[in-house]
Design an enzyme around this catalytic site. Structure first.
Site, PDB file in Angstrom:
ATOM      1  N   GLY A 260     -24.619  51.284  32.361  1.00 52.69           N
ATOM      2  CA  GLY A 260     -23.774  51.295  31.333  1.00 52.69           C
ATOM      3  C   GLY A 260     -22.464  50.300  31.454  1.00 52.69           C
TER       4      GLY A 260
ATOM      5  CB  ALA B 285     -22.705  54.838  35.507  1.00 53.06           C
TER       6      ALA B 285
ATOM      7  CD  GLU C  62     -25.299  52.462  28.188  1.00 49.65           C
ATOM      8  OE1 GLU C  62     -24.930  53.165  29.125  1.00 49.65           O
ATOM      9  OE2 GLU C  62     -25.931  53.689  27.018  1.00 49.65           O
TER      10      GLU C  62
ATOM     11  CD  GLU D 248     -29.117  52.674  31.567  1.00 47.75           C
ATOM     12  OE1 GLU D 248     -30.522  51.947  31.239  1.00 47.75           O
ATOM     13  OE2 GLU D 248     -28.425  52.484  31.230  1.00 47.75           O
TER      14      GLU D 248
END
Ligand code: CO8
Length: 257
Positions: free
Chosen positions: A108, A65, A111, A131
């Site tokens: 992300g 992200a 993911e 993260e």
């Protein structure tokens, strides 16, 4: 409307979406995710498309992200942002989605690849959930889908201690479908997608939904779900066509009906 964070094209019956923020290693921001969702929905609704590939570049599928866009966010802002919710939209796509992963698939990005139905990885692919190194945890499936795929022991190391997986390790632990040389990762993903896209569309969608149900349901309910989908396909034209073609020793002509 042309997209600014992704590229889209069709290759036969395959819809190809290429993440295109090279300056940020394809970091996923709200604008990119909105465009990704729009493109996925458009391909899903297009009867000329049978499967979808999401690719990054050779260097990065996506490095997570977008940290810069989240850095100053409050808890309330993150809760009310459509950002993570939009990530979940990929679950509503009925057609098979294949991730073509080379280079970084972190946070992300990892993911996103796991939210796809299959992953074709290049030899340079690197999967991780870093993260914890920036004070948070995965927020879009990185503790759940990863644990289903690689098991608790490795998922703990990855989520708690930034253990990354090489492509070979990802294959060994069942995270990816196949590993291919870097220069072939996109072609291999497109070839796999193309093969699937040539199969009976309703059956492919039912098979995808049924396999995904295995992650949601008990065995008893999953078997019932599978059987229901199996029965329903007997009211499709393609079931009649597929079985007639077998008996008549010819290739089926699928209608997607
Ligand atoms: N966000 C924003 N910018 C990024 C990101 C990112 N995740 N990753 C890389 N970039 C940018 C860098 O800031 C740099 O920009 P600039 O040139 O303007 O400084 C550019 O991309 C190139 O990156 P590097 O210079 O760092 O390239 P290196 O080859 O030296 O390093 C790495 C590559 C190792 C991938 C490094 O960039 C890195 O560690 N990136 C961050 C990885 C990370 O921590 N990802 C997890 C993010 S948090 C997250 O994903 C939470 C998910 C929650 C839900 C998801 C919903 C979508």
């Amino acid at each position: 409307m042309p997209y600014t964070n992704i590229l889209t094209e069709t290759r036969g019956r395959v819809g190809l979406i290429t993440l295109n923020r090279p300056q940020a290693l394809n970091a996923l921001n709200a604008a990119l995710l909105a465009e990704l969702n729009e493109a996925l929905a458009a391909f899903d609704a297009d009867s000329a498309i049978g499967a979808i590939v999401i690719a990054g570049s050779e260097r990065a599928f996506a490095a997570g992200a977008d940290i810069k866009s989240m850095a100053n966010a409050s808890e309330a802002e993150m809760r009310s942002s459509p950002f993570i919710a939009s990530f979940d939209n990929i679950r509503s796509i009925k057609k098979p989605v294949i991730a073509a992963v080379s280079g970084f698939a972190l946070g992300g990005g990892c993911e996103l690849s796991m939210a796809c139905d299959m992953i074709v990885a290049s030899e340079s692919a690197k999967f991780g959930q870093p993260e914890v190194t920036i004070g948070v945890i995965p927020g879009a499936g990185g503790t759940q889908r990863l644990t289903h795929a690689v098991g608790k022991a490795l998922a703990m190391e990855m989520a708690l201690n930034n253990r990354t997986l090489s492509a070979a390790e990802a294959l060994q632990h069942g995270l990816v479908n196949r590993v291919v040389p870097v220069e072939r990762f996109l072609d291999e993903a497109l070839a796999l997608a193309s093969e699937i896209a040539a199969r009976a569309p309703l059956a492919v969608a039912a098979a995808k939904a049924a396999v995904n149900a295995a992650f949601e349901l008990s065995l008893t309910n999953g078997l019932a779900d599978e059987r229901e989908r199996f029965f329903q396909l007997f009211s499709s034209q393609d079931q009649k066509e597929g079985m007639a073609a077998f008996v008549e020793k010819r290739k089926p002509d699928w209608k997607g009906k």
